[in-house]
Write a protein that holds these residues in place. Structure first.
Motif, PDB file in Angstrom:
ATOM      1  N   SER A  49      -0.923   7.217   3.102  1.00 20.70           N
ATOM      2  CA  SER A  49      -1.893   7.880   2.246  1.00 20.70           C
ATOM      3  C   SER A  49      -3.296   7.700   2.798  1.00 20.70           C
ATOM      4  O   SER A  49      -3.606   6.706   3.460  1.00 20.70           O
ATOM      5  CB  SER A  49      -1.823   7.328   0.823  1.00 20.70           C
ATOM      6  OG  SER A  49      -2.209   5.968   0.802  1.00 20.70           O
ATOM      7  N   THR A  67      -7.940   4.296   1.991  1.00 21.50           N
ATOM      8  CA  THR A  67      -6.890   3.395   2.464  1.00 21.50           C
ATOM      9  C   THR A  67      -7.240   2.746   3.799  1.00 21.50           C
ATOM     10  O   THR A  67      -6.991   1.559   3.998  1.00 21.50           O
ATOM     11  CB  THR A  67      -5.563   4.165   2.589  1.00 21.50           C
ATOM     12  OG1 THR A  67      -5.314   4.877   1.379  1.00 21.50           O
ATOM     13  CG2 THR A  67      -4.406   3.216   2.847  1.00 21.50           C
ATOM     14  N   SER A  68      -7.856   3.502   4.703  1.00 28.89           N
ATOM     15  CA  SER A  68      -8.097   2.982   6.058  1.00 28.89           C
ATOM     16  C   SER A  68      -9.094   1.836   6.074  1.00 28.89           C
ATOM     17  O   SER A  68      -9.021   0.952   6.930  1.00 28.89           O
ATOM     18  CB  SER A  68      -8.591   4.108   6.965  1.00 28.89           C
ATOM     19  OG  SER A  68      -9.804   4.653   6.466  1.00 28.89           O
ATOM     20  N   PRO A  81       0.824  -1.204   0.000  1.00 27.56           N
ATOM     21  CA  PRO A  81       0.000   0.000   0.000  1.00 27.56           C
ATOM     22  C   PRO A  81       0.854   1.247   0.000  1.00 27.56           C
ATOM     23  O   PRO A  81       2.029   1.220   0.338  1.00 27.56           O
ATOM     24  CB  PRO A  81      -0.804  -0.127   1.302  1.00 27.56           C
ATOM     25  CG  PRO A  81       0.054  -0.977   2.182  1.00 27.56           C
ATOM     26  CD  PRO A  81       0.761  -1.926   1.287  1.00 27.56           C
ATOM     27  N   TYR A  93      -5.949   8.114   0.550  1.00 26.10           N
ATOM     28  CA  TYR A  93      -6.636   7.513  -0.589  1.00 26.10           C
ATOM     29  C   TYR A  93      -5.589   6.975  -1.561  1.00 26.10           C
ATOM     30  O   TYR A  93      -4.483   7.505  -1.656  1.00 26.10           O
ATOM     31  CB  TYR A  93      -7.526   8.529  -1.316  1.00 26.10           C
ATOM     32  CG  TYR A  93      -8.630   9.086  -0.457  1.00 26.10           C
ATOM     33  CD1 TYR A  93      -9.852   8.424  -0.347  1.00 26.10           C
ATOM     34  CD2 TYR A  93      -8.449  10.271   0.249  1.00 26.10           C
ATOM     35  CE1 TYR A  93     -10.862   8.930   0.457  1.00 26.10           C
ATOM     36  CE2 TYR A  93      -9.457  10.781   1.056  1.00 26.10           C
ATOM     37  CZ  TYR A  93     -10.665  10.106   1.152  1.00 26.10           C
ATOM     38  OH  TYR A  93     -11.655  10.607   1.944  1.00 26.10           O
ATOM     39  N   GLU A  94      -5.957   5.913  -2.254  1.00 29.27           N
ATOM     40  CA  GLU A  94      -5.113   5.366  -3.308  1.00 29.27           C
ATOM     41  C   GLU A  94      -5.864   5.401  -4.626  1.00 29.27           C
ATOM     42  O   GLU A  94      -7.092   5.235  -4.666  1.00 29.27           O
ATOM     43  CB  GLU A  94      -4.740   3.909  -3.015  1.00 29.27           C
ATOM     44  CG  GLU A  94      -3.804   3.724  -1.844  1.00 29.27           C
ATOM     45  CD  GLU A  94      -3.496   2.250  -1.614  1.00 29.27           C
ATOM     46  OE1 GLU A  94      -4.061   1.404  -2.359  1.00 29.27           O
ATOM     47  OE2 GLU A  94      -2.713   1.937  -0.710  1.00 29.27           O
TER      48      GLU A  94
END
Length: 579
Positions: A239, A263-264, A235, A241-242
Motif C-alpha cells: 500500500s 507507508t514508505s 503493515p 497509504y494506510e
C-alpha cells in the motif's frame, strides 16, 4: 431452481418458498439480493457490489442495504445471523450450501439422467459422430497464411510505437497505477462490550467508503486478525497509504480517531477525530456518523495529496500559506446565509486573489462562494450574469488542470445548480461524491436537483442520507431544510414540520424556511402558528409577495411547478401578501 437450508429460490417465478412449498413474501430488491447471494458461490460480496448490483445506476445509502439484509434474515428465520453473515473484512456472504435443481419438465426429463450426487447430467446426443477428423496445423487457431499476416502486422505496430514513443506522453502508452490505500482494522480501545462489534462495523464502512473513491484502489492488510485488534508490525500489503484508527468510549460519547499514514516514510498526513452521543438508540446511525465524520475529512485530505495545488510555485511561495487560510475562513461561511457574512467572505477572497492573481485555488473558492450568492439572489441580474461568466471561465480552467479536485467539482456542481442546469448538476455532483462519498454538501445539491426535476421521493432519500452522514456539520441546516421542502411538496406537512423546525433552530436563513413552515402549519390546520411563521418570514424577507416568493423555475419540471404553486397558495392563505 436453487435449494439451500430447507428453502427453494425459484428464479423463473421470482419466488422464495419455505417448508412445504409455502411462498414467503419478499420485496423485489430483497429477492434480487437473495438471488445474488445464492448464485455467488459462497464468496463474500462487498457492500459496494451489493448496492451497485441491486440498485444499478441509482445512488442509494447503506441503510437501503441494511434494510434488505434485515428483511432477508427475517424471511429466513436467521435471528442468529448464521445464514447471512457479516464477513470480518467487510461485506456479507450466504454461509450455506446452495444446490441448483432444474425445474420439473417432462420434455427435459427424457433427455436427462440422474447423477449419484444429485446433479442432473445431460444424455449424450445420439447423432454425435465417433469418427475423428485430423485438424489442420495452425498457430493460435489461425491458418498458416493468417499467422504470417498477423506476425507481419504485429511487427508494423511495434515499429510504429517505437518511432512514436518519444513524441507521446507516458500516460498515453501506460496507464498509471492508482495509489493503493489500506484500511487497517480499527482498534477497539473502548473497554465496552459493544466495542469490538462497533470497531468491526466501522472498519467495514470505512473500507466500503474508500473503495468508492474513483482514483485510488483499496487493498487488504497483510494480517486480517480479529477485527478491533491492530498489530503495529503488520503493515498493509503493497500500500502507498494506510488508514489506522482507534475507537474509544466514555459515559457521554463514542469517539473514533483516525489518521492517514504514508507507508514508505511512516509520516502522518492527516489526523481527525469525531464523536457521537453514546445515548443514541440507533446503533446504525452512530456508526454511520462516526465513519462519515472521519471519512469525509480523510477523503478530502487524500484528494489534496493526489491533486496538488494548481497555483504556480512562485505564487505559493510568497503566500506562505495565507491563501489556504483565506480559503478556509471564507468557505466556512459559504452556508452561513446572512448577507453580511457572505459579503465579508467575498471581500476576503477578492483581496487574496488581488494579491495572488494566478492562484487558481482562490479563484475556485471565490467562484463557489459567489454561486451561493446567486442562489440566495444577492446579486442584481446584471451582476449575476457577470459573476456567472467569470465562474464558468475559472472552473473550466480549474477542471482542465485538476479534473479530480473536490473543491473544483463542488464549485462546478454549485454553479450548475445555481443556474438551474439540474440534469447536468446531478452528473457533476455525482462526480464530486466519487471522490468523497460522505460529502453532505454534494448530496444536498443532488437532492435540490431532484426536487426541481419532480423526483420528490428520491430527493427526500438523498437529504435523509446526508443527515445520516451529518458532514460537514456547517451544512446541516441545508439538508434538514431540503427534507422539509420535499415533504411539503409531496403534501406530507406533518412529516415536514420537525425537519423545518430543526433547520430553523440552526439558522433562520433568509426567511424562506419560515414561509415553508407557514405552509405546512396552514395545511395541518394550525392557523395561528402559520400566521406567526408568515410574520417572521416577512420580517426576515421584507417585501416578499406571492409574485416573488418562489425560486426561479427555469428548467423545472411541470410536476415541481405545480407542487410549488400549491405551497404558495397555502402561504397566501396564511397571510402572505398577494402583491
Amino acid at each position: 431452481m436453487l435449494r439451500f437450508a430447507g428453502f427453494e429460490l425459484d428464479q423463473q417465478r421470482a419466488e422464495l418458498r419455505g417448508a412445504g412449498g409455502v411462498a414467503i413474501k419478499l420485496r423485489p430488491k430483497a429477492f434480487e439480493m437473495l438471488r445474488l447471494f445464492a448464485t455467488s458461490g459462497g464468496r463474500v460480496l462487498s457492500k459496494q457490489e451489493l448496492m451497485e448490483t441491486v440498485w444499478p445506476n441509482v445512488h442509494v445509502g447503506e441503510d437501503n442495504l441494511f434494510q434488505c439484509i434485515r428483511e432477508l434474515r427475517t424471511a429466513l428465520g436467521d435471528d442468529q445471523r448464521q445464514l447471512i453473515k457479516l464477513a470480518s473484512g467487510g461485506g456479507y456472504l450466504l454461509a450455506t450450501e446452495v444446490v441448483a435443481v432444474p425445474a420439473a419438465d417432462p420434455a427435459q426429463a427424457e433427455g436427462t439422467r440422474p447423477d449419484p450426487t444429485g446433479e442432473v447430467a445431460p444424455r449424450p446426443p445420439a447423432e454425435a459422430a465417433a469418427v475423428p477428423v485430423k485438424p489442420q496445423r495452425t498457430m493460435f487457431g489461425l491458418s498458416r497464411q493468417a499467422s504470417v499476416a498477423a506476425v507481419g502486422g504485429l511487427c508494423v505496430i511495434v515499429i510504429g510505437l517505437a518511432v512514436a514513443a518519444p513524441a507521446l506522453k507516458p500516460d498515453l502508452l501506460f496507464k498509471r497505477t492508482p495509489p493503493r490505500v489500506a484500511v487497517v482494522p480499527i482498534v477497539d480501545a473502548s473497554n465496552d462490550s459493544r466495542g469490538a462489534m462497533m470497531a468491526a462495523e466501522a472498519t467495514s464502512r470505512l473500507t466500503d467508503g474508500f473503495a468508492k473513491i474513483q482514483n485510488i484502489s483499496v487493498v487488504a492488510p497483510r494480517s486480517s486478525a480479529v477485527a478491533g485488534f491492530e498489530s503495529a508490525s503488520a503493515p498493509a500489503a503493497s500500500s502507498d497509504y494506510e488508514i489506522r484508527g482507534e475507537l474509544q468510549h466514555s459515559d457521554q460519547s463514542w469517539t473514533l480517531r483516525a489518521r492517514i499514514i504514508k507507508t514508505s516514510t511512516g509520516e502522518v498526513q492527516s489526523v481527525v477525530a469525531t464523536s457521537v452521543n453514546a445515548d443514541e438508540a440507533d446503533a446504525q446511525l452512530q456508526q454511520s456518523r462516526l465513519v462519515a465524520g472521519v471519512g469525509h475529512v480523510l477523503a478530502r485530505r487524500l484528494n489534496e495529496i493526489l491533486e496538488p495545488s494548481a497555483a504556480p510555485t512562485r505564487a505559493r511561495g510568497t503566500s506562505a500559506g495565507g491563501d489556504k487560510i483565506a480559503i478556509e475562513q471564507a468557505l466556512a461561511s459559504i452556508n452561513q446565509t446572512t448577507r453580511e457574512r457572505f459579503g465579508a467572505a467575498q471581500a476576503m477572497l477578492q483581496k487574496a486573489l488581488a494579491d495572488d492573481p494566478e492562484n487558481l485555488d482562490i479563484a475556485v473558492a471565490l467562484a463557489s462562494l459567489q454561486m451561493r450568492g446567486i442562489q440566495m439572489v444577492w446579486f442584481s441580474p446584471d451582476e449575476a450574469a457577470a459573476v456567472e461568466a467569470r465562474a464558468v471561465a475559472t472552473l473550466e480552467q480549474a477542471l482542465k488542470s485538476k479534473p479530480n479536485s473536490i473543491p473544483a467539482l463542488e464549485a462546478y456542481c454549485r454553479l450548475l445548480s445555481a443556474t438551474n442546469h439540474f440534469v447536468e448538476s446531478l452528473v457533476a455532483c455525482g462526480k464530486a461524491l466519487s471522490f468523497d462519498p460522505w460529502n453532505g454538501a454534494a448530496l444536498y445539491l443532488i437532492g435540490l436537483g431532484q426536487i426541481y426535476l419532480g423526483r420528490f421521493d428520491d430527493a427526500l432519500a438523498t437529504f435523509q442520507q446526508a443527515d445520516r452522514y451529518d458532514t460537514p456539520a456547517a451544512s446541516r441546516w441545508t439538508w434538514l431544510l431540503g427534507a422539509g421542502l420535499a415533504n411539503v411538496l409531496m403534501g406530507r406537512d406533518e412529516e415536514a414540520l420537525p425537519w423545518l423546525q430543526r433547520s430553523i433552530a440552526i439558522t433562520p436563513a433568509t426567511g424562506r424556511s419560515h414561509l415553508l413552515l407557514a405552509a405546512a402549519y396552514q395545511r395541518s390546520g394550525r392557523f395561528e402558528e402559520a400566521r406567526a411563521a408568515i410574520a417572521e418570514g416577512l420580517r426576515l424577507r421584507p417585501g416578499t409577495t406571492r409574485l416573488s416568493v418562489s425560486p426561479p423555475m427555469k428548467n423545472a419540471s411541470p410536476v415541481c411547478i405545480a407542487a410549488w404553486d400549491r405551497v404558495v397558495q397555502a402561504e397566501v392563505d396564511a397571510g402572505l401578501p398577494e402583491q
